[in-house]
Design a protein around this motif. Structure first.
Motif, PDB file in Angstrom:
ATOM      1  N   CYS A 103       0.836  -1.209   0.000  1.00  0.00           N
ATOM      2  CA  CYS A 103       0.000   0.000   0.000  1.00  0.00           C
ATOM      3  C   CYS A 103       0.861   1.246   0.000  1.00  0.00           C
ATOM      4  CB  CYS A 103      -0.893   0.042   1.236  1.00  0.00           C
ATOM      5  SG  CYS A 103      -1.999  -1.358   1.365  1.00  0.00           S
ATOM      6  N   HIS A 104       0.307   2.320  -0.542  1.00  0.00           N
ATOM      7  CA  HIS A 104       1.021   3.582  -0.555  1.00  0.00           C
ATOM      8  C   HIS A 104       0.856   4.301   0.772  1.00  0.00           C
ATOM      9  CE1 HIS A 104       1.340   4.029  -5.222  1.00  0.00           C
ATOM     10  NE2 HIS A 104       2.054   3.045  -4.727  1.00  0.00           N
ATOM     11  N   GLY A 105       1.838   5.127   1.131  1.00  0.00           N
ATOM     12  CA  GLY A 105       1.781   5.790   2.428  1.00  0.00           C
ATOM     13  C   GLY A 105       2.345   7.193   2.448  1.00  0.00           C
ATOM     14  N   SER A 106       2.456   7.844   1.265  1.00  0.00           N
ATOM     15  CA  SER A 106       2.928   9.235   1.282  1.00  0.00           C
ATOM     16  C   SER A 106       1.824  10.119   1.852  1.00  0.00           C
ATOM     17  CB  SER A 106       3.323   9.714  -0.121  1.00  0.00           C
ATOM     18  OG  SER A 106       2.183   9.859  -0.954  1.00  0.00           O
ATOM     19  N   GLU A 107       2.204  11.277   2.359  1.00  0.00           N
ATOM     20  CA  GLU A 107       1.216  12.206   2.911  1.00  0.00           C
ATOM     21  C   GLU A 107       0.718  13.142   1.812  1.00  0.00           C
ATOM     22  OE1 GLU A 107       1.416  12.267   7.452  1.00  0.00           O
ATOM     23  OE2 GLU A 107       2.920  13.697   6.759  1.00  0.00           O
ATOM     24  N   HIS A 108       1.641  13.830   1.143  1.00  0.00           N
ATOM     25  CA  HIS A 108       1.231  14.628  -0.017  1.00  0.00           C
ATOM     26  C   HIS A 108       0.894  13.682  -1.164  1.00  0.00           C
ATOM     27  CE1 HIS A 108       3.356  17.769   2.299  1.00  0.00           C
ATOM     28  NE2 HIS A 108       2.491  18.573   1.705  1.00  0.00           N
ATOM     29  N   THR A 109      -0.022  14.126  -1.996  1.00  0.00           N
ATOM     30  CA  THR A 109      -0.332  13.383  -3.211  1.00  0.00           C
ATOM     31  C   THR A 109      -0.186  14.349  -4.387  1.00  0.00           C
ATOM     32  OG1 THR A 109      -2.697  13.869  -2.933  1.00  0.00           O
ATOM     33  CG2 THR A 109      -1.904  11.766  -2.073  1.00  0.00           C
ATOM     34  N   VAL A 110      -0.011  13.805  -5.584  1.00  0.00           N
ATOM     35  CA  VAL A 110       0.137  14.615  -6.792  1.00  0.00           C
ATOM     36  C   VAL A 110      -0.960  14.181  -7.767  1.00  0.00           C
ATOM     37  CG1 VAL A 110       1.661  15.315  -8.677  1.00  0.00           C
ATOM     38  CG2 VAL A 110       2.637  14.804  -6.421  1.00  0.00           C
ATOM     39  N   GLU A 111      -1.874  15.104  -8.055  1.00  0.00           N
ATOM     40  CA  GLU A 111      -3.052  14.785  -8.883  1.00  0.00           C
ATOM     41  C   GLU A 111      -3.784  13.554  -8.344  1.00  0.00           C
ATOM     42  OE1 GLU A 111      -3.012  15.938 -13.339  1.00  0.00           O
ATOM     43  OE2 GLU A 111      -1.044  15.053 -12.963  1.00  0.00           O
ATOM     44  N   GLY A 112      -3.884  13.486  -7.022  1.00  0.00           N
ATOM     45  CA  GLY A 112      -4.609  12.388  -6.399  1.00  0.00           C
ATOM     46  C   GLY A 112      -3.818  11.096  -6.256  1.00  0.00           C
ATOM     47  N   GLN A 113      -2.614  11.078  -6.805  1.00  0.00           N
ATOM     48  CA  GLN A 113      -1.795   9.859  -6.741  1.00  0.00           C
ATOM     49  C   GLN A 113      -0.819   9.934  -5.570  1.00  0.00           C
ATOM     50  OE1 GLN A 113      -2.281   7.168  -8.990  1.00  0.00           O
ATOM     51  NE2 GLN A 113      -4.067   8.471  -9.394  1.00  0.00           N
ATOM     52  N   SER A 114      -0.764   8.844  -4.804  1.00  0.00           N
ATOM     53  CA  SER A 114       0.180   8.811  -3.687  1.00  0.00           C
ATOM     54  C   SER A 114       1.401   7.983  -4.058  1.00  0.00           C
ATOM     55  CB  SER A 114      -0.486   8.261  -2.426  1.00  0.00           C
ATOM     56  OG  SER A 114      -1.084   7.016  -2.693  1.00  0.00           O
ATOM     57  N   TYR A 115       2.463   8.170  -3.292  1.00  0.00           N
ATOM     58  CA  TYR A 115       3.691   7.392  -3.454  1.00  0.00           C
ATOM     59  C   TYR A 115       3.802   6.381  -2.323  1.00  0.00           C
ATOM     60  CZ  TYR A 115       5.392  10.568  -7.091  1.00  0.00           C
ATOM     61  OH  TYR A 115       5.545  11.280  -8.252  1.00  0.00           O
ATOM     62  N   ALA A 116       4.780   5.488  -2.432  1.00  0.00           N
ATOM     63  CA  ALA A 116       4.939   4.438  -1.420  1.00  0.00           C
ATOM     64  C   ALA A 116       5.222   5.018  -0.040  1.00  0.00           C
ATOM     65  CB  ALA A 116       6.074   3.494  -1.833  1.00  0.00           C
ATOM     66  N   SER A 117       6.023   6.089  -0.003  1.00  0.00           N
ATOM     67  CA  SER A 117       6.461   6.641   1.275  1.00  0.00           C
ATOM     68  C   SER A 117       6.852   8.099   1.065  1.00  0.00           C
ATOM     69  CB  SER A 117       7.668   5.820   1.787  1.00  0.00           C
ATOM     70  OG  SER A 117       8.257   6.401   2.920  1.00  0.00           O
ATOM     71  N   GLU A 118       7.060   8.802   2.164  1.00  0.00           N
ATOM     72  CA  GLU A 118       7.489  10.202   2.080  1.00  0.00           C
ATOM     73  C   GLU A 118       8.473  10.497   3.203  1.00  0.00           C
ATOM     74  OE1 GLU A 118       4.282  12.893   1.293  1.00  0.00           O
ATOM     75  OE2 GLU A 118       5.354  14.644   2.049  1.00  0.00           O
ATOM     76  N   LEU A 119       9.541  11.163   2.834  1.00  0.00           N
ATOM     77  CA  LEU A 119      10.594  11.561   3.776  1.00  0.00           C
ATOM     78  C   LEU A 119      10.442  13.050   4.064  1.00  0.00           C
ATOM     79  CD1 LEU A 119      13.486  11.543   5.135  1.00  0.00           C
ATOM     80  CD2 LEU A 119      14.422  11.597   2.813  1.00  0.00           C
ATOM     81  N   HIS A 120      10.513  13.421   5.334  1.00  0.00           N
ATOM     82  CA  HIS A 120      10.416  14.832   5.736  1.00  0.00           C
ATOM     83  C   HIS A 120      11.677  15.261   6.470  1.00  0.00           C
ATOM     84  CE1 HIS A 120       5.709  14.582   5.770  1.00  0.00           C
ATOM     85  NE2 HIS A 120       6.210  14.757   4.564  1.00  0.00           N
ATOM     86  N   LEU A 121      12.367  16.256   5.912  1.00  0.00           N
ATOM     87  CA  LEU A 121      13.532  16.859   6.561  1.00  0.00           C
ATOM     88  C   LEU A 121      13.075  18.175   7.185  1.00  0.00           C
ATOM     89  CD1 LEU A 121      15.229  15.813   3.462  1.00  0.00           C
ATOM     90  CD2 LEU A 121      16.682  15.582   5.460  1.00  0.00           C
ATOM     91  N   VAL A 122      13.113  18.230   8.503  1.00  0.00           N
ATOM     92  CA  VAL A 122      12.521  19.334   9.264  1.00  0.00           C
ATOM     93  C   VAL A 122      13.599  20.332   9.681  1.00  0.00           C
ATOM     94  CG1 VAL A 122      11.124  19.932  11.291  1.00  0.00           C
ATOM     95  CG2 VAL A 122      10.774  17.723  10.130  1.00  0.00           C
ATOM     96  N   HIS A 123      13.403  21.599   9.295  1.00  0.00           N
ATOM     97  CA  HIS A 123      14.363  22.671   9.591  1.00  0.00           C
ATOM     98  C   HIS A 123      13.657  23.800  10.337  1.00  0.00           C
ATOM     99  CE1 HIS A 123      15.381  20.649   5.789  1.00  0.00           C
ATOM    100  NE2 HIS A 123      16.647  20.920   6.015  1.00  0.00           N
ATOM    101  N   TRP A 124      14.433  24.569  11.117  1.00  0.00           N
ATOM    102  CA  TRP A 124      13.817  25.687  11.848  1.00  0.00           C
ATOM    103  C   TRP A 124      14.601  26.978  11.658  1.00  0.00           C
ATOM    104  CZ3 TRP A 124      16.001  27.844  16.522  1.00  0.00           C
ATOM    105  CH2 TRP A 124      17.131  27.171  17.015  1.00  0.00           C
ATOM    106  N   ASN A 125      13.860  28.074  11.852  1.00  0.00           N
ATOM    107  CA  ASN A 125      14.374  29.423  11.602  1.00  0.00           C
ATOM    108  C   ASN A 125      15.136  29.939  12.827  1.00  0.00           C
ATOM    109  OD1 ASN A 125      14.727  32.131  10.982  1.00  0.00           O
ATOM    110  ND2 ASN A 125      12.646  32.432  10.221  1.00  0.00           N
ATOM    111  N   ALA A 126      16.443  29.654  12.863  1.00  0.00           N
ATOM    112  CA  ALA A 126      17.257  30.035  14.028  1.00  0.00           C
ATOM    113  C   ALA A 126      17.683  31.501  13.973  1.00  0.00           C
ATOM    114  CB  ALA A 126      18.485  29.136  14.120  1.00  0.00           C
ATOM    115  N   VAL A 127      17.399  32.163  12.844  1.00  0.00           N
ATOM    116  CA  VAL A 127      17.707  33.593  12.756  1.00  0.00           C
ATOM    117  C   VAL A 127      16.695  34.383  13.578  1.00  0.00           C
ATOM    118  CG1 VAL A 127      17.847  35.579  11.197  1.00  0.00           C
ATOM    119  CG2 VAL A 127      18.831  33.379  10.502  1.00  0.00           C
ATOM    120  N   LYS A 128      15.430  33.971  13.514  1.00  0.00           N
ATOM    121  CA  LYS A 128      14.360  34.700  14.209  1.00  0.00           C
ATOM    122  C   LYS A 128      14.006  34.137  15.584  1.00  0.00           C
ATOM    123  CE  LYS A 128      10.641  36.553  12.409  1.00  0.00           C
ATOM    124  NZ  LYS A 128       9.434  36.803  11.572  1.00  0.00           N
TER     125      LYS A 128
END
Length: 262
Positions: A103-128
């Protein structure tokens, strides 16, 4: 990140998160379905630049919702900048979302199509902001780079992560994971879509500038299978506790514009 219990099951999953986290029905929730034909090309959007040259990874853990690789974010050694961002954002962690077997498990979809998985690289604004926590609850506090995973051949670097997963099988387990450079997980093209959104897990703060790469990376079904050996809990084998389908479905766009890089 929160005291309220939540998960991905029938009784604690995305459909009822709004009960404890009313912002779940807010105006800039993520993920979304991206329609490339509706995304406006913005000539002012420059390329994104990822300065991950110094590997500052610290550990890998199972937080009961995903597998997470944490980074030393005390300085600007690993940052993302350019594109829709006004200044460098420091890399804090990355994690994955995936589906069940076949089964597919991506969070975002493209034209309703999902991908197998999704990787999220989380960054934060250390300037502010002074801390990740402060940034996470501010409208321009976070920048998350989303990368789709498609099934096909083995990914030549993902094994560095999948080989470590047996050490973090149970919830709350942590082990050292040094000198891993996430640059090896990037596709060859960094063309992207961007839009204002939120965390896709509680507390669902509407603080994220999303940068979703158009080109997926390819991983094998066998590699993905290793993620499904993780457990949502700290107990011994309970197949219902297998960590899978840990994704939130797309949320309404509510008038937001998705912009496209060159």
């Amino acid at each position: 990140m929160t005291g309220n219990h939540w998960g991905y099951g029938k009784d604690d999953g995305p459909t009822i998160w709004h009960k404890n986290f009313p912002v779940a029905e807010g105006t800039r929730q993520s993920p979304i379905d991206i329609d490339p034909h509706q995304a406006s090309h913005d000539p002012n959007l420059g390329p994104i630049v990822l300065n991950y040259d110094h590997c500052t990874s610290i550990n890998i853990s199972n937080n009961g919702h995903s597998v997470v690789v944490e980074f030393d974010d005390s300085d600007d050694r690993s940052v993302i900048q350019g594109g829709p961002l006004d200044n460098p954002y420091r890399l804090k962690q990355f994690h994955f979302h995936w589906g069940g077997k076949g089964c597919h498990g991506s969070e975002h979809t493209v034209e309703g199509q999902s991908y197998a998985s999704e990787l999220h690289l989380v960054h934060w604004n250390a300037v502010k902001y002074k801390s990740f926590g402060e940034a996470a609850s501010s409208p321009d506090g976070l920048a998350v780079l989303g990368i789709f995973l498609d099934t096909g051949d083995d990914h030549r670097w993902l094994h560095m992560i999948t080989d470590a997963l047996y050490m973090v099988k149970f919830k709350s387990s942590v082990t050292d994971f040094k000198r891993f450079n996430p640059k090896c997980l990037l596709p060859s093209s960094l063309h992207y879509w961007t839009y204002p959104g939120s965390l896709t897990t509680p507390p669902l703060h509407e603080s994220v500038t999303w940068i979703v790469l158009k080109e997926p990376i390819t991983v094998s079904e066998k590699q993905l299978g290793k993620f499904r050996m993780l457990l949502f809990t700290g107990e011994e084998e309970d197949q219902r506790m297998r960590m899978e389908n840990n994704f939130r479905p797309p949320q309404p766009l509510k008038g937001r514009k998705v912009r496209s890089s060159n």
